[in-house]
Motif scaffolding. Structure first.
Motif, PDB file in Angstrom:
ATOM      1  N   SER A 191      10.104  -1.976   1.409  1.00 46.98           N
ATOM      2  CA  SER A 191       9.584  -0.668   1.080  1.00 46.98           C
ATOM      3  C   SER A 191      10.158   0.088   0.001  1.00 46.98           C
ATOM      4  O   SER A 191      10.075   1.211  -0.051  1.00 46.98           O
ATOM      5  N   ARG A 229       5.228 -11.813   6.076  1.00 49.17           N
ATOM      6  CA  ARG A 229       6.275 -11.906   4.969  1.00 49.17           C
ATOM      7  C   ARG A 229       7.479 -12.990   4.594  1.00 49.17           C
ATOM      8  O   ARG A 229       7.292 -13.359   3.519  1.00 49.17           O
ATOM      9  N   ILE A 237      -3.168  -6.496   2.465  1.00 53.19           N
ATOM     10  CA  ILE A 237      -1.667  -6.841   2.708  1.00 53.19           C
ATOM     11  C   ILE A 237      -1.710  -8.196   2.272  1.00 53.19           C
ATOM     12  O   ILE A 237      -0.605  -8.899   1.957  1.00 53.19           O
ATOM     13  N   ASP A 239      -6.468  -5.105   8.671  1.00 56.54           N
ATOM     14  CA  ASP A 239      -6.113  -4.947   7.350  1.00 56.54           C
ATOM     15  C   ASP A 239      -7.167  -4.334   6.618  1.00 56.54           C
ATOM     16  O   ASP A 239      -8.059  -5.271   5.885  1.00 56.54           O
ATOM     17  N   THR A 248      -6.725  -0.669   0.928  1.00 54.65           N
ATOM     18  CA  THR A 248      -6.429   0.447   0.174  1.00 54.65           C
ATOM     19  C   THR A 248      -7.380   1.747   0.183  1.00 54.65           C
ATOM     20  O   THR A 248      -7.128   2.646  -0.130  1.00 54.65           O
ATOM     21  N   SER A 252       4.359   0.842   8.683  1.00 54.88           N
ATOM     22  CA  SER A 252       4.063   0.062   7.577  1.00 54.88           C
ATOM     23  C   SER A 252       2.655   0.026   6.769  1.00 54.88           C
ATOM     24  O   SER A 252       2.947  -0.169   5.627  1.00 54.88           O
ATOM     25  N   SER A 253       1.924   0.484   7.632  1.00 58.62           N
ATOM     26  CA  SER A 253       0.308   0.402   6.827  1.00 58.62           C
ATOM     27  C   SER A 253       0.611   1.635   6.018  1.00 58.62           C
ATOM     28  O   SER A 253      -0.089   1.566   4.918  1.00 58.62           O
ATOM     29  N   THR A 272       3.121   2.983   4.513  1.00 60.74           N
ATOM     30  CA  THR A 272       4.148   2.893   3.253  1.00 60.74           C
ATOM     31  C   THR A 272       3.548   1.736   2.524  1.00 60.74           C
ATOM     32  O   THR A 272       3.566   1.922   1.057  1.00 60.74           O
ATOM     33  N   TYR A 273       2.896   0.777   2.807  1.00 62.78           N
ATOM     34  CA  TYR A 273       2.218  -0.169   2.052  1.00 62.78           C
ATOM     35  C   TYR A 273       0.916   0.398   1.158  1.00 62.78           C
ATOM     36  O   TYR A 273       1.122  -0.098   0.021  1.00 62.78           O
ATOM     37  N   SER A 276       1.443   0.828  -2.622  1.00 61.33           N
ATOM     38  CA  SER A 276       0.300   0.263  -3.728  1.00 61.33           C
ATOM     39  C   SER A 276      -0.016   1.408  -4.745  1.00 61.33           C
ATOM     40  O   SER A 276      -0.227   0.899  -5.752  1.00 61.33           O
TER      41      SER A 276
END
Length: 776
Positions: A41, A208, A429, A571, A574, A604-605, A607-608, A612
């Motif tokens: 992160s 990951r 992701i 997923d 963005t 997490s979704s 923050t990803y 991005s």
């Protein structure tokens, strides 16, 4: 000044070499202490609101996305052989160091009301030990009568079953994570072998870890490959083993220094900084080619080795300095961003590219002074007939076919612009993985059977201590919003405190599935009594009761003020995710009165997505900063706005063409592809500097005759420019064999930019200089 520096280096050559080797040994000592960073992160600045929301969530509820999921599809799951193998796998997984909990069918529990003690007792649905078919059928009927597990542990439509393995977050983010994943996979592989069933594996810790391990392994091979490829290319060009070994020594010293500086600055290796050693190799080799080419040219003209070495430093020192400055700016501008991930990459890349210049300057002239004079075969490349014919043709285009050069350039720019309008910014992701990769196909299997795996956390804050249970209104509102979310095709069934309450209420009513619902206002006091009873059981020796109460407690904070709705999403990328979050937010505002509730979307979704977007914007700004700073350097170097304009145009066009190709081929802008522009800009400008510095140096020798100076510059620099470009392209093209989209994109897109940049600098740049010349 540079000629005096050349004499100084040769005079104190032994001392300088010893000093360099001692400093390299010290750097090697520190480089041994390098560590890997496992944080994901760090792309977001710490003052970003999304980052603060996520940290607040972690402080309240521990973590998200720390579950490895296993899945199988079989209509024979509830048969003695397969179920026994699943139970055995469950017991083996529990013994793995770092595994904290497992939720699956073999150890699923039912809440049974104890009428004597008037409390709910969590009881295993399937007894331990060997079970016959009758026992399994009975347990299966009971499991399927509990709506709590439907869509969570099994999908009745596809006969798919899920095993959720919760791992320790600290272990999953440490160097032990590979060991943890390998230990988890051993029982899984044994189960697959014993049952002849395919086991699908996914979850953020698994994805990951697997991606990071693969990427690290690939980059090690790319570092070796770039060294080998550079060695072969140098040997083909110079026909000299000593020149090849000297060049490889320069880049190897540069690699050691790059890793050593990371340790000295307190940085760890990230998935971004792992690119620096291969970049050092690719950028370091042209330094050697520039020096060697000038040395060979000067020696061929004078026959005096010492004079040729001084001329090499005097003429190429400033060229190589500004080439490295341009490359350092192209990558170093990332240090200006607020993202720790990008900032560290920029600092290390920029610093070590400048150190490469120092290493080259201290190492190459002294080593060449100790080596024998160049042999004729080592300088044969200077008389390459095919290359000479190409340079003669470029000379012809410059002065006789300028209209064709302009026409082709304008046509390519227009074509690139039309492609640029098709560019879109979108990332996933796992979009760096090939569609046939098992990581990708397994993730899609879970999305198809269980709705998705990407964590989205929704926090409902009642703004009052114990606000969740002051009345039934908060419970009802959260349940209403959860049902809306559950109806969306992009998400799996949400888990929240409401699901636990419904499960408890069903248990209170003797397991009748009709009571899997929120009790009424009149029934609420009855429910509260059983919830309080369950809280006492959490301190008993009943592990199943403790686990159930821990599960319920994980969906609200200790003050019973904030409730957590945990959602697993597909997923979606963005582009789609912001739309979904906006729709969720709109419904949340309609459901929850903002005066009494505060709803936050994190996980997490989110923050990803934020990371991005931030990286893409940061890289875009870095390209603009890079252009600005490089323009200032060029203005300082040449003291001419005309030359500045001539230098920027041939480097803007390759970037435009690359962006156009991306648009026409459907390659989206994302962190892995935007990085190409900064890397390519910093490297491609080297060719421009090489050409213009030689032009400036030779102009007085030809009495300021622009045409004669351009002819000489085309022929004099063309050889080294072509050879340097070939080495750079070969160095980056090796990345194209990667199995990751980001590495592959860095390879072929950067190579494309360098190819176009070589042509624009050899053809368009002379034409522009001739166009903007001062006419008498």
């Amino acid at each position: 000044m540079w000629y005096r520096l050349g004499k100084f280096i040769l005079k104190f050559r032994l001392a300088l070499l010893v000093l360099l080797l001692v400093a390299t040994a010290v750097m090697a000592f520190f480089a041994r202490k390098i560590q890997m960073s496992y944080e994901f992160s760090r792309a977001i600045p710490t003052d970003n609101i999304k980052y603060r929301d996520y940290q607040s969530f972690l402080k309240r509820f521990g973590s998200d996305g720390n579950t490895v999921v296993l899945g199988i599809a079989s209509d024979s799951f509830f048969t003695p052989a397969i179920f026994a193998a699943a139970e055995k796998m469950h017991q083996q997984l529990k013994q793995v160091k770092g595994v904290e909990a497992i939720l699956d069918a073999p150890e699923a529990v039912n809440l049974v009301r104890d009428t004597v003690a008037d409390k709910l007792v969590p009881t295993r649905i399937f007894a331990t030990g060997a079970l016959n078919q009758q026992q399994l059928d009975s347990g299966r009927r009971l499991l399927e009568s509990l709506p709590f597990y439907k869509g969570l542990l099994y999908n009745p439509a596809t006969h798919a079953y899920l095993f959720a393995v919760t791992v320790n977050k600290d272990t999953a983010n440490s160097k032990s994570r590979s060991r943890l994943i390998n230990d988890i996979m051993k029982p899984v592989q044994s189960f697959a072998t014993a049952t002849n069933l395919q086991v699908h594996v996914s979850g953020l810790p698994y994805i990951r870890t697997t991606v990071a391990d693969r990427l690290q392994k690939e980059l090690k091979w790319f570092l070796i490959g770039s060294l080998v490829l550079s060695a072969i290319t140098l040997l083909l060009f110079f026909r000299s083993v000593s020149a090849m070994l000297m060049s490889l020594a320069v880049v190897c010293i540069g690699v050691v220094w790059s890793i050593g500086t990371m340790v000295l600055l307190g940085y760890k290796i990230t998935l971004l900084t792992t690119l620096i050693p291969p970049l050092v190799v690719v950028i370091g080799v042209p330094n050697c080619i520039y020096f060697l080419n000038k040395y060979h040219t000067s020696y061929k003209d004078t026959g005096d080795k010492n004079a040729a070495l001084i001329t090499m430093v005097g003429r190429m020192g400033v060229v190589t300095l500004f080439c490295n400055i341009a490359a350092a700016i192209g990558l170093g501008v990332f240090a200006l961003t607020k993202s720790n991930l990008l900032s560290e990459f920029g600092v290390i890349a920029g610093l070590n590219i400048m150190l490469l210049f120092v290493i080259s300057l201290i190492f190459i002239p002294p080593v060449l002074s100790y080596l024998p004079v160049p042999k004729p075969r080592e300088m044969k490349y200077l008389d390459n007939r095919m290359l000479e014919r190409m340079l003669l043709r470029i000379e012809t285009w410059t002065f006789k076919h300028t209209k064709w050069v302009y026409t082709v350039t304008i046509a390519l720019v227009l074509l690139a612009l039309s492609g640029m309008f098709k560019l879109k910014a979108e990332g996933f992701i796992v979009d760096d993985l090939p569609k046939g990769d098992v990581l990708y196909t397994d993730l899609k299997w879970f999305e198809s059977n269980f709705g998705g795996l990407m964590p989205l956390e929704i926090l409902v804050d009642t703004k009052k201590r114990n606000g969740l249970f002051r009345s039934l209104k908060p419970i009802e509102k959260i349940d209403s919003f959860s049902r809306y979310v559950a109806g969306r095709p992009e998400v799996a069934r949400p888990l929240s405190l409401m699901e636990g309450i419904k499960f408890v209420w069903q248990g209170v009513n003797d397991g009748d599935s009709a009571y899997y619902a929120i009790p009424s206002e009149f029934e609420a006091p009855i429910l509260k009594k059983y919830l309080k009873t369950g809280a006492k059981d959490s301190s008993s020796n009943n592990k199943q009761a403790a686990a159930m109460n821990k599960l319920l407690a994980s969906f609200m904070d200790s003050a019973k003020q904030v409730a957590r709705i945990s959602v697993n999403m597909k997923d979606v990328g963005t582009v789609r995710l912001p739309v979904i979050l906006h729709e969720f937010d709109s419904v949340a505002k309609q459901t929850f009165d903002t005066a009494h509730y505060n709803v936050t979307f994190t996980g997490s979704s989110v923050t990803y997505l934020e990371g991005s977007v931030f990286i893409i914007n940061g890289l875009r700004d870095s390209v603009l900063w890079g252009f600005g700073l490089i323009a200032l350097c060029m203005l300082y170097l040449f003291r001419s706005f005309r030359i500045l304009l001539c230098s920027l145009i041939p480097n803007i066009i390759p970037l435009m063409i690359t962006a156009g190709v991306m648009g026409w081929t459907g390659i989206a802008l994302k962190p892995s592809t935007v990085l190409v522009f900064s890397v390519a800009l910093g490297i491609a400008i080297d060719v421009t500097i090489r050409f213009l510095v030689n032009y400036k140096q030779e102009l007085p020798n030809y009495k300021n005759d622009v045409k004669e100076t351009l002819v000489q510059t085309i022929h004099h620099t063309g050889v080294s420019i072509v050879y340097t470009s070939l080495v750079l392209i070969a160095g980056f093209i090796i990345f194209c064999v990667s199995s990751f989209g980001s590495t592959k994109a860095l390879g072929w897109l950067t190579s494309l930019t360098l190819i176009v940049g070589t042509f624009t600098n050899l053809i368009l740049l002379p034409v522009l200089i001739w166009l903007f010349r001062r006419k008498k």
